[in-house]
Design an enzyme around this catalytic site. Structure first.
Site, PDB file in Angstrom:
ATOM      1  N   SER A 116     100.096  50.728  52.935  1.00 39.95           N
ATOM      2  CA  SER A 116      99.569  51.859  52.174  1.00 39.95           C
ATOM      3  C   SER A 116     100.674  52.882  51.865  1.00 39.95           C
ATOM      4  O   SER A 116     101.643  52.553  51.188  1.00 39.95           O
ATOM      5  CB  SER A 116      98.391  52.491  52.927  1.00 39.95           C
ATOM      6  OG  SER A 116      97.697  53.402  52.123  1.00 39.95           O
ATOM      7  N   ASP A 169      89.908  46.743  48.024  1.00 40.33           N
ATOM      8  CA  ASP A 169      90.481  47.997  48.526  1.00 40.33           C
ATOM      9  C   ASP A 169      89.879  49.173  47.763  1.00 40.33           C
ATOM     10  O   ASP A 169      90.065  49.301  46.554  1.00 40.33           O
ATOM     11  CB  ASP A 169      92.008  47.969  48.353  1.00 40.33           C
ATOM     12  CG  ASP A 169      92.709  49.070  49.133  1.00 40.33           C
ATOM     13  OD1 ASP A 169      92.123  50.150  49.302  1.00 40.33           O
ATOM     14  OD2 ASP A 169      93.859  48.844  49.558  1.00 40.33           O
ATOM     15  N   HIS A 202      90.836  47.965  52.490  1.00 46.08           N
ATOM     16  CA  HIS A 202      92.070  48.699  52.795  1.00 46.08           C
ATOM     17  C   HIS A 202      92.439  48.463  54.256  1.00 46.08           C
ATOM     18  O   HIS A 202      92.313  49.350  55.121  1.00 46.08           O
ATOM     19  CB  HIS A 202      91.879  50.187  52.503  1.00 46.08           C
ATOM     20  CG  HIS A 202      93.172  50.963  52.466  1.00 46.08           C
ATOM     21  ND1 HIS A 202      94.138  50.751  51.513  1.00 46.08           N
ATOM     22  CD2 HIS A 202      93.660  51.951  53.274  1.00 46.08           C
ATOM     23  CE1 HIS A 202      95.157  51.568  51.729  1.00 46.08           C
ATOM     24  NE2 HIS A 202      94.893  52.306  52.793  1.00 46.08           N
TER      25      HIS A 202
END
EC number: 3.1.2.-
Length: 222
Positions: A116, A169, A202
């Site tokens: 991320s 995600d 995610h």
């Protein structure tokens, strides 16, 4: 750097992976997953370095403090950029790279990777670094700055890049990751691939970690 997690190599240390966590996380938060990767075999010569980001006020967290490589206002393309924070964190990562080089590990035996926001910093640092690294690997990553493609050092354009992203995600949309990858292709990053992982949100899963393992084994052979 405080709160630095190091997973020592099991045999003679000849290569290093530096992994950067995501927003509001720590290096410790990824230790078990890195150990899972190591347990897949073939990486006994590699040390894993897992730093923790500074604690700063985060706009997306209503200004409350948390660990972050830079401030975040939103997770979508074109949102306000904290270039000052990115530059500060890039210097922290460069210092880790230089520490490895000082200890006898050449830059071409170092992989930079991250999840991320850590993936965003991986791209920001890896392509501007004065050290040409072995490879860059991102998980749910994205381009942290619209100006980054124009800042890429020509000598770093052939560093291998792999970007993994879950199709489900909801934090960093897979399309943003894909658009980020395309922006690098446009400026001559040819040795790269974007891999979408069906039904992954995610986070990471065993399939993705196995792909990461295989890339590490490929780019940092014994």
């Amino acid at each position: 750097m405080s709160n630095l997690i190091e997973i020592k190599s099991k045999s003679t240390h000849t290569a290093t992976v530096i992994f950067l966590h995501g927003l509001m996380d720590t290096g410790k938060g990824w230790e078990t997953r890195m150990e899972n990767i190591i347990s897949m075999g073939g990486l006994d010569h590699i040390k894993f370095v897992l730093p923790t980001a500074p604690t700063i006020p985060i706009s997306i967290n209503f200004g409350n403090k948390g660990t972050a490589w830079c401030n975040v206002t939103a997770f979508y393309p074109g949102s306000e950029e904290d270039l000052i924070g990115l530059e500060k964190s890039m210097k922290l990562v460069e210092a880790l790279i230089e520490e490895e080089i000082k200890n006898g590990i050449p830059a071409e035996r170092i992989i930079l990777s991250g999840f991320s926001q850590g993936g965003a910093l991986t791209l920001y640092t890896g392509y501007q670094s004065k050290h040409k690294l072995a490879a860059l690997i991102t998980l749910s990553g994205f381009s942290p700055s619209l100006s980054l493609p124009s800042k890429i050092k020509p000598e770093n354009k052939d560093i291998p890049l792999t970007m993994f992203h879950g199709t489900d995600d909801k934090v960093v949309n897979c399309k943003w990751g894909e658009l980020s990858h395309k922006s690098y292709l446009k400026v001559g990053i040819k040795n790269s691939q974007f891999i979408s992982i069906t039904n992954l949100d995610h986070s990471s899963n065993e399939f993705e970690l196995k792909q990461v393992h295989d890339l590490i084994e490929k780019y940092l052979p014994k």
